[in-house]
Design a protein around this motif. Structure first.
Motif, PDB file in Angstrom:
ATOM      1  N   ALA A  59      -1.647  -0.653   9.844  1.00 14.75           N
ATOM      2  CA  ALA A  59      -2.814   0.024   9.607  1.00 14.75           C
ATOM      3  C   ALA A  59      -3.385   0.826  10.848  1.00 14.75           C
ATOM      4  O   ALA A  59      -3.764   2.199  10.470  1.00 14.75           O
ATOM      5  N   ARG A  60      -3.183   0.515  11.890  1.00 15.23           N
ATOM      6  CA  ARG A  60      -3.498   1.282  12.880  1.00 15.23           C
ATOM      7  C   ARG A  60      -2.536   2.583  13.022  1.00 15.23           C
ATOM      8  O   ARG A  60      -2.911   3.656  13.493  1.00 15.23           O
ATOM      9  N   MET A  61      -1.344   2.332  12.635  1.00 19.02           N
ATOM     10  CA  MET A  61      -0.530   3.627  12.803  1.00 19.02           C
ATOM     11  C   MET A  61      -0.528   4.578  11.645  1.00 19.02           C
ATOM     12  O   MET A  61       0.126   5.615  11.714  1.00 19.02           O
ATOM     13  N   SER A  62      -1.456   4.103  10.646  1.00 19.63           N
ATOM     14  CA  SER A  62      -1.672   4.946   9.249  1.00 19.63           C
ATOM     15  C   SER A  62      -2.354   6.284   9.816  1.00 19.63           C
ATOM     16  O   SER A  62      -2.380   7.330   8.758  1.00 19.63           O
ATOM     17  N   TRP A  63      -2.899   6.354  10.793  1.00 17.12           N
ATOM     18  CA  TRP A  63      -3.782   7.855  11.266  1.00 17.12           C
ATOM     19  C   TRP A  63      -2.578   8.728  11.677  1.00 17.12           C
ATOM     20  O   TRP A  63      -2.603   9.996  11.756  1.00 17.12           O
ATOM     21  N   ASN A 102       3.115  15.787   7.400  1.00 21.03           N
ATOM     22  CA  ASN A 102       1.835  15.769   6.717  1.00 21.03           C
ATOM     23  C   ASN A 102       1.126  14.642   7.057  1.00 21.03           C
ATOM     24  O   ASN A 102       1.659  13.611   7.463  1.00 21.03           O
ATOM     25  N   MET A 103      -0.362  14.792   6.885  1.00 23.37           N
ATOM     26  CA  MET A 103      -1.125  13.714   7.443  1.00 23.37           C
ATOM     27  C   MET A 103      -2.510  14.079   6.636  1.00 23.37           C
ATOM     28  O   MET A 103      -2.838  14.973   6.238  1.00 23.37           O
ATOM     29  N   THR A 104      -3.018  12.916   6.510  1.00 23.40           N
ATOM     30  CA  THR A 104      -4.588  12.935   6.013  1.00 23.40           C
ATOM     31  C   THR A 104      -5.717  13.235   6.955  1.00 23.40           C
ATOM     32  O   THR A 104      -5.899  12.451   7.939  1.00 23.40           O
ATOM     33  N   ARG A 113     -11.656   2.135   7.491  1.00 29.47           N
ATOM     34  CA  ARG A 113     -11.898   1.036   7.165  1.00 29.47           C
ATOM     35  C   ARG A 113     -10.904   0.254   6.792  1.00 29.47           C
ATOM     36  O   ARG A 113     -11.086  -1.161   7.095  1.00 29.47           O
ATOM     37  N   ARG A 114      -9.595   0.510   6.317  1.00 30.38           N
ATOM     38  CA  ARG A 114      -8.342  -0.329   6.122  1.00 30.38           C
ATOM     39  C   ARG A 114      -8.065  -0.652   7.824  1.00 30.38           C
ATOM     40  O   ARG A 114      -7.715  -1.977   7.528  1.00 30.38           O
ATOM     41  N   MET A 115      -8.115  -0.009   8.568  1.00 31.92           N
ATOM     42  CA  MET A 115      -7.913  -0.500   9.922  1.00 31.92           C
ATOM     43  C   MET A 115      -8.795  -1.574  10.303  1.00 31.92           C
ATOM     44  O   MET A 115      -8.336  -2.592  10.950  1.00 31.92           O
ATOM     45  N   GLU A 116      -9.929  -1.706   9.900  1.00 32.75           N
ATOM     46  CA  GLU A 116     -11.014  -2.650  10.392  1.00 32.75           C
ATOM     47  C   GLU A 116     -10.588  -3.704   9.251  1.00 32.75           C
ATOM     48  O   GLU A 116     -10.867  -4.854   9.885  1.00 32.75           O
ATOM     49  N   LEU A 117     -10.325  -3.650   8.164  1.00 33.10           N
ATOM     50  CA  LEU A 117     -10.035  -4.707   7.460  1.00 33.10           C
ATOM     51  C   LEU A 117      -8.726  -5.287   8.014  1.00 33.10           C
ATOM     52  O   LEU A 117      -8.805  -6.646   7.690  1.00 33.10           O
ATOM     53  N   ALA A 118      -7.775  -4.785   8.032  1.00 31.37           N
ATOM     54  CA  ALA A 118      -6.551  -5.301   8.679  1.00 31.37           C
ATOM     55  C   ALA A 118      -6.858  -6.245   9.899  1.00 31.37           C
ATOM     56  O   ALA A 118      -6.161  -7.321  10.154  1.00 31.37           O
ATOM     57  N   LYS A 119      -7.857  -5.713  10.809  1.00 31.61           N
ATOM     58  CA  LYS A 119      -8.345  -6.451  11.910  1.00 31.61           C
ATOM     59  C   LYS A 119      -9.096  -7.687  11.681  1.00 31.61           C
ATOM     60  O   LYS A 119      -8.643  -8.718  12.128  1.00 31.61           O
ATOM     61  N   SER A 280     -10.576  14.163  -0.962  1.00 31.24           N
ATOM     62  CA  SER A 280      -9.548  14.052   0.277  1.00 31.24           C
ATOM     63  C   SER A 280      -9.067  15.243   0.800  1.00 31.24           C
ATOM     64  O   SER A 280      -8.627  16.050  -0.040  1.00 31.24           O
ATOM     65  N   LEU A 281      -8.652  15.334   1.817  1.00 29.84           N
ATOM     66  CA  LEU A 281      -8.221  16.564   2.555  1.00 29.84           C
ATOM     67  C   LEU A 281      -6.954  16.334   3.291  1.00 29.84           C
ATOM     68  O   LEU A 281      -6.830  15.387   4.146  1.00 29.84           O
ATOM     69  N   GLY A 282      -5.672  17.052   3.031  1.00 30.20           N
ATOM     70  CA  GLY A 282      -4.674  16.543   3.660  1.00 30.20           C
ATOM     71  C   GLY A 282      -4.046  17.895   4.233  1.00 30.20           C
ATOM     72  O   GLY A 282      -4.085  19.133   3.709  1.00 30.20           O
TER      73      GLY A 282
END
Length: 438
Positions: A59-63, A102-104, A113-119, A280-282
């Motif tokens: 989740a942290r690496m998803s950035w 590509n990145m979001t 929030r997914r990062m916070e959820l995983a934590k 959403s912007l990519g």
């Protein structure tokens, strides 16, 4: 017996490469430490925690942006684009190279929030591991106290065998002198046989209790296994108030802390579901080049240089209508949050009931211990008087056996009350935050 043989067979496989030291009696601390290191339930929870660590890292690496490269080779037969940029008949080939990323940039804050959820999920898994450790501590302590109780009951049975054996010898002497009947001797021998049976049953109970504890320790059964008998000052044990113990335990017990964390996770799930309402912007970008065999006038490196290209793009996605999928996902997440609120309250209620049960058990065990201790002293005095009367011929053999049975029962009740009180008070102290020790 069959289950014992199966466990003995499996024990050698489970403990291959492990060599526990059984040359000395094991203390409760040693048993607990071994169980925490080797029990399979605890090991399973450790693996679950490690899996949540991996998920949290993901989740942290998803950035970070996604980067990929590709190389392609194609063959064309028949009509195709020629070197003069016109279509010709003939065979040709082309080679392509590309690198893209590509990145979001924005997704309604779903990613953070997914990062916070995983934590939070990792924290909950850590508390689950602590709960598994706590459970094994309690189970080991229960099994350990049961062994201590069975040790004492075996000694009570052994003392009764010794008394009955002495009476058989005594009656044999009296029968030889004509002062006792053969019926009295036969009756005493029957009593001795029953006492020996009780002793054997007590010994079997010890073996069974050893097996239970060794199974918790994931050890193969061994006749050499013994536990230490701790010395406990009963007068020094104190019991607090159950409500105060509960308030202390709320912030300590992992079963409640895990559910509190899961409630926060459920709140994050609601926020993540709501993020789908937002645009959403990519960002994407890349570079590439090609080589065409039909462009015979240009060499390989020249074509790669001349055909080199780059691109950079932004993609904005605006949700308009998704067949109420997002709405239903939000509703489902909100229901899950309410369900977790109920689960948290159930965990709190369960903890309070456990503390009440342990506290009531400690209070009842204290009263039972005091009464049984007095009863054991009284039964001891009564037996000594009856034994003296019997030796002088003023009491019958039946009266002697009745006094001995009362003494045996009083001793057994006293032993049971003692260890029940020791365990219940230790459990109360454990809920308060202390170590589970005897």
């Amino acid at each position: 017996m069959k289950a014992l043989l199966i466990y003995l067979a499996l024990g050698a496989v489970m403990q291959e490469g492990t060599s526990p030291d059984l040359s000395h009696p094991w203390s409760l601390a040693e048993c607990t430490e071994w169980a925490l290191e080797n029990n399979l339930t605890v090991a399973s929870q450790k693996l679950n925690e490690e899996n949540k660590m991996i998920s949290e890292n993901t989740a942290r690496m998803s950035w970070l942006p996604s980067v990929s490269g590709s190389v392609g080779e194609s063959m064309n037969f028949g009509r195709g684009l020629g070197g003069n940029n016109t279509y010709e008949y003939g065979n040709s080939s082309s080679t392509s190279f590309s690198l893209g990323a590509n990145m979001t940039l924005f997704d309604g804050l779903a990613t953070p929030r997914r990062m916070e959820l995983a934590k939070l999920n990792l924290e909950a898994a850590t508390e689950d591991l602590a709960k598994a450790r706590e459970d094994i501590r309690i189970q080991v302590a229960q099994a350990y106290v049961q062994i201590l109780y069975d040790y004492e009951i075996h000694e009570v049975a052994q003392r009764q065998v010794e008394i009955d054996s002495m009476q058989v010898v005594r009656l044999e002497g009296l029968l030889a002198n004509g002062k006792a009947s053969a019926a009295e001797l036969s009756q005493q021998k029957a009593t001795l046989s029953q006492s020996r049976l009780t002793q054997v049953q007590a010994l079997n109970n010890i073996r069974s209790a050893h097996l239970t504890l060794m199974q918790l320790l994931e050890l193969p059964f061994s006749e050499e296994f013994r536990v230490v008998r701790p010395s406990v000052a009963m007068e020094d044990i104190r019991i607090g108030n159950p409500d105060d113990i509960y308030l202390d335990a709320l912030g300590l017990r992992p079963s409640v802390k895990a559910e509190e964390i899961r409630l926060r996770s459920a709140a994050k799930e609601v926020e993540i579901a709501k993020a789908a309402y937002y645009p959403s912007l990519g960002l994407s970008g890349g570079l590439g080049t090609n080589y065409y065999s039909s462009f015979a006038t240009q060499g390989f490196m020249d074509q790669l240089s001349n055909n080199f290209s780059q691109y950079l793009g932004l993609t904005l996605s605006i949700p308009i209508f998704d067949k109420f999928s997002t709405r239903n996902q939000v509703r489902s997440a909100q229901l899950q949050y309410r369900s977790q609120e109920v689960q948290l309250q159930r965990a709190r209620n369960s903890l309070y009931k456990e503390i009440q049960t342990a506290w009531n058990g400690a209070v009842a065990a204290r009263a039972k211990w005091e009464a049984s201790s007095e009863a054991a002293v009284a039964a001891e005095d009564a037996f000594k008087l009856t034994e003296a009367k019997y030796d002088s011929g003023k009491a019958t053999l039946t009266e002697f056996h009745e006094a001995l049975n009362r003494l045996t029962k009083a001793r057994s009740d006293s032993v049971q009350a003692t260890y029940e009180y020791i365990y219940q008070t230790a459990l109360v102290e454990f809920y308060r935050g202390g170590a589970l020790s005897l």
